[in-house]
Motif scaffolding. Structure first.
Motif, PDB file in Angstrom:
ATOM      1  N   ARG A  52     -10.068   2.958   5.831  1.00 38.18           N
ATOM      2  CA  ARG A  52      -9.166   2.116   5.041  1.00 38.18           C
ATOM      3  C   ARG A  52      -7.813   2.129   5.740  1.00 38.18           C
ATOM      4  O   ARG A  52      -7.229   3.202   5.971  1.00 38.18           O
ATOM      5  CB  ARG A  52      -9.050   2.618   3.610  1.00 38.18           C
ATOM      6  CG  ARG A  52      -8.100   1.777   2.759  1.00 38.18           C
ATOM      7  CD  ARG A  52      -8.127   2.202   1.298  1.00 38.18           C
ATOM      8  NE  ARG A  52      -7.074   1.522   0.536  1.00 38.18           N
ATOM      9  CZ  ARG A  52      -7.161   0.282   0.079  1.00 38.18           C
ATOM     10  NH1 ARG A  52      -8.271  -0.420   0.290  1.00 38.18           N
ATOM     11  NH2 ARG A  52      -6.165  -0.256  -0.601  1.00 38.18           N
ATOM     12  N   VAL A  53      -7.319   0.949   6.080  1.00 35.55           N
ATOM     13  CA  VAL A  53      -6.137   0.820   6.923  1.00 35.55           C
ATOM     14  C   VAL A  53      -5.064   0.035   6.179  1.00 35.55           C
ATOM     15  O   VAL A  53      -5.308  -1.089   5.720  1.00 35.55           O
ATOM     16  CB  VAL A  53      -6.488   0.098   8.244  1.00 35.55           C
ATOM     17  CG1 VAL A  53      -5.264  -0.006   9.142  1.00 35.55           C
ATOM     18  CG2 VAL A  53      -7.623   0.822   8.964  1.00 35.55           C
ATOM     19  N   ALA A  54      -3.881   0.608   6.059  1.00 33.56           N
ATOM     20  CA  ALA A  54      -2.770  -0.067   5.397  1.00 33.56           C
ATOM     21  C   ALA A  54      -2.172  -1.123   6.308  1.00 33.56           C
ATOM     22  O   ALA A  54      -2.332  -1.096   7.539  1.00 33.56           O
ATOM     23  CB  ALA A  54      -1.709   0.949   4.985  1.00 33.56           C
ATOM     24  N   ALA A  55      -1.414  -2.057   5.722  1.00 30.16           N
ATOM     25  CA  ALA A  55      -1.001  -3.288   6.398  1.00 30.16           C
ATOM     26  C   ALA A  55      -0.186  -3.072   7.661  1.00 30.16           C
ATOM     27  O   ALA A  55      -0.298  -3.832   8.620  1.00 30.16           O
ATOM     28  CB  ALA A  55      -0.218  -4.169   5.425  1.00 30.16           C
ATOM     29  N   GLY A  56       0.664  -2.052   7.696  1.00 29.15           N
ATOM     30  CA  GLY A  56       1.541  -1.880   8.846  1.00 29.15           C
ATOM     31  C   GLY A  56       1.062  -0.877   9.872  1.00 29.15           C
ATOM     32  O   GLY A  56       1.804  -0.530  10.807  1.00 29.15           O
ATOM     33  N   THR A  57      -0.161  -0.425   9.748  1.00 32.21           N
ATOM     34  CA  THR A  57      -0.680   0.632  10.617  1.00 32.21           C
ATOM     35  C   THR A  57      -0.955   0.115  12.022  1.00 32.21           C
ATOM     36  O   THR A  57      -1.608  -0.906  12.206  1.00 32.21           O
ATOM     37  CB  THR A  57      -1.981   1.204  10.027  1.00 32.21           C
ATOM     38  OG1 THR A  57      -1.758   1.555   8.669  1.00 32.21           O
ATOM     39  CG2 THR A  57      -2.438   2.423  10.812  1.00 32.21           C
TER      40      THR A  57
ATOM     41  N   PHE B 193     -10.918  -6.697   2.136  1.00 26.38           N
ATOM     42  CA  PHE B 193      -9.466  -6.844   2.242  1.00 26.38           C
ATOM     43  C   PHE B 193      -8.841  -6.698   0.863  1.00 26.38           C
ATOM     44  O   PHE B 193      -9.418  -7.139  -0.139  1.00 26.38           O
ATOM     45  CB  PHE B 193      -9.077  -8.238   2.758  1.00 26.38           C
ATOM     46  CG  PHE B 193      -9.467  -8.543   4.164  1.00 26.38           C
ATOM     47  CD1 PHE B 193      -8.695  -8.111   5.236  1.00 26.38           C
ATOM     48  CD2 PHE B 193     -10.605  -9.302   4.425  1.00 26.38           C
ATOM     49  CE1 PHE B 193      -9.055  -8.429   6.539  1.00 26.38           C
ATOM     50  CE2 PHE B 193     -10.961  -9.625   5.726  1.00 26.38           C
ATOM     51  CZ  PHE B 193     -10.190  -9.178   6.789  1.00 26.38           C
ATOM     52  N   ASP B 194      -7.654  -6.125   0.820  1.00 24.74           N
ATOM     53  CA  ASP B 194      -6.783  -6.229  -0.341  1.00 24.74           C
ATOM     54  C   ASP B 194      -5.675  -7.193   0.050  1.00 24.74           C
ATOM     55  O   ASP B 194      -4.990  -6.974   1.064  1.00 24.74           O
ATOM     56  CB  ASP B 194      -6.189  -4.876  -0.721  1.00 24.74           C
ATOM     57  CG  ASP B 194      -7.238  -3.907  -1.247  1.00 24.74           C
ATOM     58  OD1 ASP B 194      -8.332  -4.371  -1.632  1.00 24.74           O
ATOM     59  OD2 ASP B 194      -6.966  -2.699  -1.268  1.00 24.74           O
ATOM     60  N   VAL B 195      -5.478  -8.260  -0.720  1.00 22.97           N
ATOM     61  CA  VAL B 195      -4.535  -9.297  -0.325  1.00 22.97           C
ATOM     62  C   VAL B 195      -3.693  -9.745  -1.507  1.00 22.97           C
ATOM     63  O   VAL B 195      -4.026  -9.495  -2.678  1.00 22.97           O
ATOM     64  CB  VAL B 195      -5.260 -10.523   0.282  1.00 22.97           C
ATOM     65  CG1 VAL B 195      -6.213 -10.111   1.381  1.00 22.97           C
ATOM     66  CG2 VAL B 195      -5.977 -11.325  -0.797  1.00 22.97           C
ATOM     67  N   VAL B 196      -2.618 -10.431  -1.157  1.00 22.44           N
ATOM     68  CA  VAL B 196      -1.838 -11.207  -2.125  1.00 22.44           C
ATOM     69  C   VAL B 196      -1.896 -12.648  -1.662  1.00 22.44           C
ATOM     70  O   VAL B 196      -1.503 -12.969  -0.537  1.00 22.44           O
ATOM     71  CB  VAL B 196      -0.378 -10.730  -2.203  1.00 22.44           C
ATOM     72  CG1 VAL B 196       0.407 -11.587  -3.189  1.00 22.44           C
ATOM     73  CG2 VAL B 196      -0.305  -9.257  -2.593  1.00 22.44           C
ATOM     74  N   THR B 197      -2.416 -13.540  -2.496  1.00 20.08           N
ATOM     75  CA  THR B 197      -2.505 -14.957  -2.145  1.00 20.08           C
ATOM     76  C   THR B 197      -1.167 -15.639  -2.444  1.00 20.08           C
ATOM     77  O   THR B 197      -0.320 -15.077  -3.139  1.00 20.08           O
ATOM     78  CB  THR B 197      -3.656 -15.631  -2.901  1.00 20.08           C
ATOM     79  OG1 THR B 197      -3.635 -15.208  -4.273  1.00 20.08           O
ATOM     80  CG2 THR B 197      -5.000 -15.235  -2.295  1.00 20.08           C
ATOM     81  N   PRO B 198      -0.943 -16.848  -1.901  1.00 13.60           N
ATOM     82  CA  PRO B 198       0.358 -17.498  -2.046  1.00 13.60           C
ATOM     83  C   PRO B 198       0.803 -17.764  -3.485  1.00 13.60           C
ATOM     84  O   PRO B 198       1.986 -18.061  -3.707  1.00 13.60           O
ATOM     85  CB  PRO B 198       0.169 -18.806  -1.273  1.00 13.60           C
ATOM     86  CG  PRO B 198      -0.821 -18.465  -0.210  1.00 13.60           C
ATOM     87  CD  PRO B 198      -1.784 -17.547  -0.896  1.00 13.60           C
ATOM     88  N   ASP B 199      -0.087 -17.632  -4.447  1.00 11.93           N
ATOM     89  CA  ASP B 199       0.314 -17.771  -5.853  1.00 11.93           C
ATOM     90  C   ASP B 199       0.815 -16.458  -6.439  1.00 11.93           C
ATOM     91  O   ASP B 199       1.119 -16.372  -7.643  1.00 11.93           O
ATOM     92  CB  ASP B 199      -0.841 -18.315  -6.690  1.00 11.93           C
ATOM     93  CG  ASP B 199      -2.087 -17.432  -6.632  1.00 11.93           C
ATOM     94  OD1 ASP B 199      -2.037 -16.366  -5.977  1.00 11.93           O
ATOM     95  OD2 ASP B 199      -3.120 -17.825  -7.212  1.00 11.93           O
ATOM     96  N   GLY B 200       0.885 -15.394  -5.605  1.00 11.29           N
ATOM     97  CA  GLY B 200       1.376 -14.103  -6.066  1.00 11.29           C
ATOM     98  C   GLY B 200       0.322 -13.209  -6.672  1.00 11.29           C
ATOM     99  O   GLY B 200       0.637 -12.105  -7.130  1.00 11.29           O
TER     100      GLY B 200
ATOM    101  N   MET C  27      -7.070  -3.051   4.377  1.00 12.90           N
ATOM    102  CA  MET C  27      -8.423  -3.518   4.659  1.00 12.90           C
ATOM    103  C   MET C  27      -9.314  -2.321   4.960  1.00 12.90           C
ATOM    104  O   MET C  27      -8.840  -1.237   5.318  1.00 12.90           O
ATOM    105  CB  MET C  27      -8.442  -4.492   5.850  1.00 12.90           C
ATOM    106  CG  MET C  27      -8.037  -3.889   7.158  1.00 12.90           C
ATOM    107  SD  MET C  27      -8.050  -5.119   8.504  1.00 12.90           S
ATOM    108  CE  MET C  27      -7.546  -4.066   9.879  1.00 12.90           C
ATOM    109  N   GLU C  28     -10.592  -2.530   4.788  1.00 11.77           N
ATOM    110  CA  GLU C  28     -11.591  -1.513   5.130  1.00 11.77           C
ATOM    111  C   GLU C  28     -12.407  -2.045   6.301  1.00 11.77           C
ATOM    112  O   GLU C  28     -12.942  -3.155   6.242  1.00 11.77           O
ATOM    113  CB  GLU C  28     -12.502  -1.220   3.947  1.00 11.77           C
ATOM    114  CG  GLU C  28     -13.501  -0.100   4.230  1.00 11.77           C
ATOM    115  CD  GLU C  28     -14.409   0.190   3.044  1.00 11.77           C
ATOM    116  OE1 GLU C  28     -15.285   1.061   3.183  1.00 11.77           O
ATOM    117  OE2 GLU C  28     -14.249  -0.472   2.005  1.00 11.77           O
TER     118      GLU C  28
END
Length: 451
Positions: A91-96, A148-155, A185-186
């Motif tokens: 599991r990898v965080a976004a800024g890694t 993936f863990d995401v935020v879509t453009p609608d927040g 993400m995994e």
């Protein structure tokens, strides 16, 4: 907000907007240095409510379209890679950065499918497809994403898997970052702890036929060996190692996963091609994989693109020689990457990575320290014209060098297969109708096709 919200003039604003690519930079009105996934959602909602352009940056290696007057989300503080050795996942965080994932995985005899540089952001690398050191054996890095863990453009925050969000899961793997902001993400890992790898360095003037040797050599290689060859001219300055100063040099990079004795047999024809300036090909722990290419770790200005080709024949070799010649206008570093093998295999779960029939990728990079942008672009167009008969498209990870007005080096039309580009464009229109996310190439739909 747990993180910092900065505006022009605030301490840390300029540093947060800078990245590895120094020729172009984001010029936002608001910089959000997120400290948690919840901060990402808040920043996206802020941009959406005000219809502001939105961009995301972790390391700034792949900046393509700078965002002006909008919101820049800096994910560099969201770091960490947690490995599950039983499932061979991380599991990898976004800024890694890639190097941190390598370090975490190798403790368990595992490895990610990382590329030549361990300094790049892992998420951006995977979203663009991910052409790795062992790509011919294991395929694209995007082929091995689990979720993936995401935020879509609608927040909205979403957990994206093949079951929960099949269309978005297809698109994120190879479609770039224009559909959602990834917070984690995994990914799948592979059982690799050692390599037979390194590089052979030749004085091009003494071994002028090396590209011809390489062209024949790659015809019979097993999948377990992934390689590339690059040509560049080194300046005669003290910062360059003595053996390379003022020379036009050909590098051959090797990554073989298998018995070192078999690896030595496979590399023997290259070693027999002529005298080397250096030869570092040997058994190495995977933790040293970054030494194969030893990409420069310092930020600098550059412009680059690439061409995926259906073959690497004599005419392609000649075009590359001419483009990389020391006297050619616009200093260029030419890198030919051997594709094929597992890269041609369809993934277990389909994704947006295209042009899997390509035989090789010709990457061209122009450092802008001693070459103007106009010279570099002219040189790139000349090479593109020479390679046109064999081109099948471009690879997203290696398209970089943006204009402040939002243009890019080349266009998005040949990054994806036509049907995939239309599919991505339709999903973009549904998830981001205001076109908030503008930090990567956007898959525009053909005007003749109605959605």
């Amino acid at each position: 907000m747990r993180g910092a919200v900065l505006t022009p003039g605030d301490q840390g604003f300029d540093v947060g907007c800078s990245g590895f690519q120094t020729a172009y930079r984001h010029r936002p009105s608001v910089l959000v240095r997120v400290a948690a996934a919840e901060d990402v959602a808040a920043a996206v909602r802020y941009a959406a409510d005000r219809e502001l352009p939105l961009a995301v940056q972790a390391t700034g290696h792949g900046l393509t379209v700078p965002t002006d007057g909008g919101v820049l989300i800096d994910t560099s503080a969201l770091t960490g890679a947690t490995v599950d050795p039983a499932t061979r996942t991380a599991r990898v965080a976004a800024g890694t950065r890639v190097g941190d994932v390598v370090d975490a995985a190798t403790r368990y005899g595992l490895a990610p499918l990382n590329g030549s540089s361990t300094d790049v952001g892992t998420v951006g690398y995977v979203l663009g497809g991910g052409l790795g050191l062992l790509a011919r054996e294991f395929g694209y890095a995007a082929d091995h994403v689990r979720s993936f863990d995401v935020v879509t453009p609608d927040g909205r925050t979403r957990r994206v898997t093949p079951d929960t969000e099949p269309e978005l899961f297809w698109a994120l793997r190879g479609g770039g970052g224009t559909l959602a902001v990834v917070t984690a993400m995994e990914i799948g890992l592979v059982a690799v702890s050692n390599l037979y790898g390194g590089e052979l360095v030749f004085d091009t003037a003494r071994v002028p036929h090396l590209l011809d040797v390489y062209r024949e050599w790659i015809r019979v290689l097993p999948r377990e060996l992934t390689s590339s060859v690059s040509l560049l001219s080194y300046p005669d300055v003290p910062a360059v190692p003595v053996a390379l100063r003022g020379r036009h040099v050909t590098h051959v990079r090797i990554a073989f996963h298998g018995d070192p004795r078999k690896g030595a047999e496979l590399v023997a024809p290259l070693r027999a091609a002529g005298p080397t300036l250096s030869d570092s090909v040997a058994v190495m722990p995977y933790t040293e994989c970054g030494s194969i290419y030893h990409d420069p770790p310092w930020p600098h200005a550059y412009l680059g693109t690439n061409h995926m080709l259906r073959e690497f024949g004599p005419q392609v070799v000649q075009a590359v020689r001419e483009a990389a010649h020391p006297d050619a206008p616009g200093r260029q570093v030419i890198d030919i990457r051997h594709l094929g093998g597992a890269l041609t295999d369809p993934p277990d779960v389909p994704n947006a990575v295209g042009h899997r029939d390509a035989h090789c990728l010709v990457r061209v990079l122009s450092p802008l320290a001693d070459t103007s942008e106009d010279q570099a672009r002219a040189a790139h167009r000349k090479l593109e014209d020479a390679l046109a008969p064999w081109r099948v498209g471009r690879f997203l990870n290696f398209v970089y060098g943006g204009h402040p007005d939002g243009g890019t080096e080349g266009t998005a039309h040949d990054v994806w297969e036509p049907a995939d580009r239309l599919r991505l464009a339709r999903l973009k229109a549904r998830l981001d109708p205001a076109d908030l996310l503008r930090c990567t190439l956007t898959p525009s739909a053909p005007t003749a096709v109605t959605r």
